[in-house]
Design an enzyme around this catalytic site. Structure first.
Site, short mmCIF file in Angstrom:
data_model
loop_
_atom_site.label_atom_id
_atom_site.label_comp_id
_atom_site.label_asym_id
_atom_site.label_seq_id
_atom_site.Cartn_x
_atom_site.Cartn_y
_atom_site.Cartn_z
CG HIS A 94 -1.94 -1.01 1.34
ND1 HIS A 94 -2.14 -1.75 2.49
CD2 HIS A 94 -2.85 -1.44 0.45
CE1 HIS A 94 -3.15 -2.59 2.30
NE2 HIS A 94 -3.59 -2.44 1.06
CE LYS B 183 -11.95 -6.99 2.88
NZ LYS B 183 -11.12 -6.85 1.69
NE ARG C 114 -3.13 -7.74 -4.04
CZ ARG C 114 -3.86 -8.10 -3.00
NH1 ARG C 114 -3.28 -8.35 -1.86
NH2 ARG C 114 -5.16 -8.19 -3.08
CB SER D 235 -4.47 -6.38 4.84
OG SER D 235 -4.04 -5.16 4.29
O1 PNS Z 1 -9.08 -2.47 0.46
P1 PNS Z 1 -10.46 -2.76 -0.05
O2 PNS Z 1 -11.12 -3.85 0.75
O3 PNS Z 1 -10.47 -3.01 -1.52
O4 PNS Z 1 -11.31 -1.43 0.21
C1 PNS Z 1 -12.64 -1.41 -0.13
C2 PNS Z 1 -13.28 -0.01 0.02
C3 PNS Z 1 -13.40 0.38 1.47
C4 PNS Z 1 -12.46 1.02 -0.73
C5 PNS Z 1 -14.66 -0.21 -0.66
O5 PNS Z 1 -15.34 -1.25 -0.04
C6 PNS Z 1 -15.51 1.05 -0.65
O6 PNS Z 1 -15.30 1.95 -1.45
N1 PNS Z 1 -16.50 1.09 0.27
C7 PNS Z 1 -17.42 2.17 0.40
C8 PNS Z 1 -18.79 1.81 -0.25
C9 PNS Z 1 -18.71 1.99 -1.75
O7 PNS Z 1 -18.66 3.10 -2.23
N2 PNS Z 1 -18.65 0.86 -2.51
C10 PNS Z 1 -18.40 0.88 -3.94
C11 PNS Z 1 -19.62 1.04 -4.78
S1 PNS Z 1 -20.85 -0.21 -4.52
#
Ligand code: PNS
Length: 159
Positions: free
Chosen positions: A17, A41, A90, A128
């Site tokens: 990251h 999650k 990745r 992670s």
């Molecule tokens: O590291 P990650 O798990 O890929 O992060 C995911 C995250 C937090 C960026 C994603 O789940 C997110 O944007 N959540 C907020 C809700 C949202 O806008 N979802 C996308 C459109 S449905």
């Protein structure tokens, strides 16, 4: 001012990251690292801990801010006047999920772009979840996450 957003759960932040954050930081005027919640999650670390871990790992990157957000990423990006969402990739397995997110976000706001940076090859195996699994079993996490947070990550699993 070109503002970009680098969102993620960062549970916890890894060296992969930090590599993406450093490289994205030089491509914009201000980069906001946005710590979010994937509601499906469960996070091990609280939002405050995750924000603090990232702040302590930035090694003086001047134009990078770290915050947590709630709700939809696209609403947060609009509120921050960001023009771009940047994420690390990745492998092809990441691409499918990330493409779906990018399409959904684009559908909600055509003006905000999503760009992907390929992860540094040295961190292509790193996640992670793998760090948490190693830490849980007392395995070696040195070199996978920033030195500044190693003790705190270990402590979480061995109270
Ligand atoms: O590291 P990650 O798990 O890929 O992060 C995911 C995250 C937090 C960026 C994603 O789940 C997110 O944007 N959540 C907020 C809700 C949202 O806008 N979802 C996308 C459109 S449905």
């Amino acid at each position: 001012m070109k503002i970009w957003i680098c969102p993620g759960s960062f549970d916890p932040v890894t060296k992969g990251h930090i590599d993406i954050i450093s490289r994205a930081g030089v491509m914009c005027d201000k980069l906001i690292v946005a710590v979010g919640e994937n509601k499906f999650k469960k996070s091990v670390f609280t939002a405050e801990e995750r924000v603090d871990f990232i702040r302590r790992s930035l090694n003086g990157l001047k134009n990078v801010e770290v915050e947590s957000f709630h709700g939809l990423l696209i609403d947060y990006a609009r509120e921050k006047k960001a023009i771009c969402i940047v994420k690390g990739l990745r492998a092809v397995s990441d691409f499918e999920y990330e493409m779906q997110m990018a399409f959904l976000n684009k559908r909600m706001d055509e003006e905000i772009e999503t760009v992907f940076l390929m992860t540094n090859i040295n961190y292509s195996f790193l996640s992670s979840s793998a760090v948490k699994e190693l830490a849980l079993h007392g395995g070696p996490i040195e070199g996978l996450i920033p030195d500044a947070i190693i003790d705190d990550v270990r402590k979480k699993f061995f109270k």
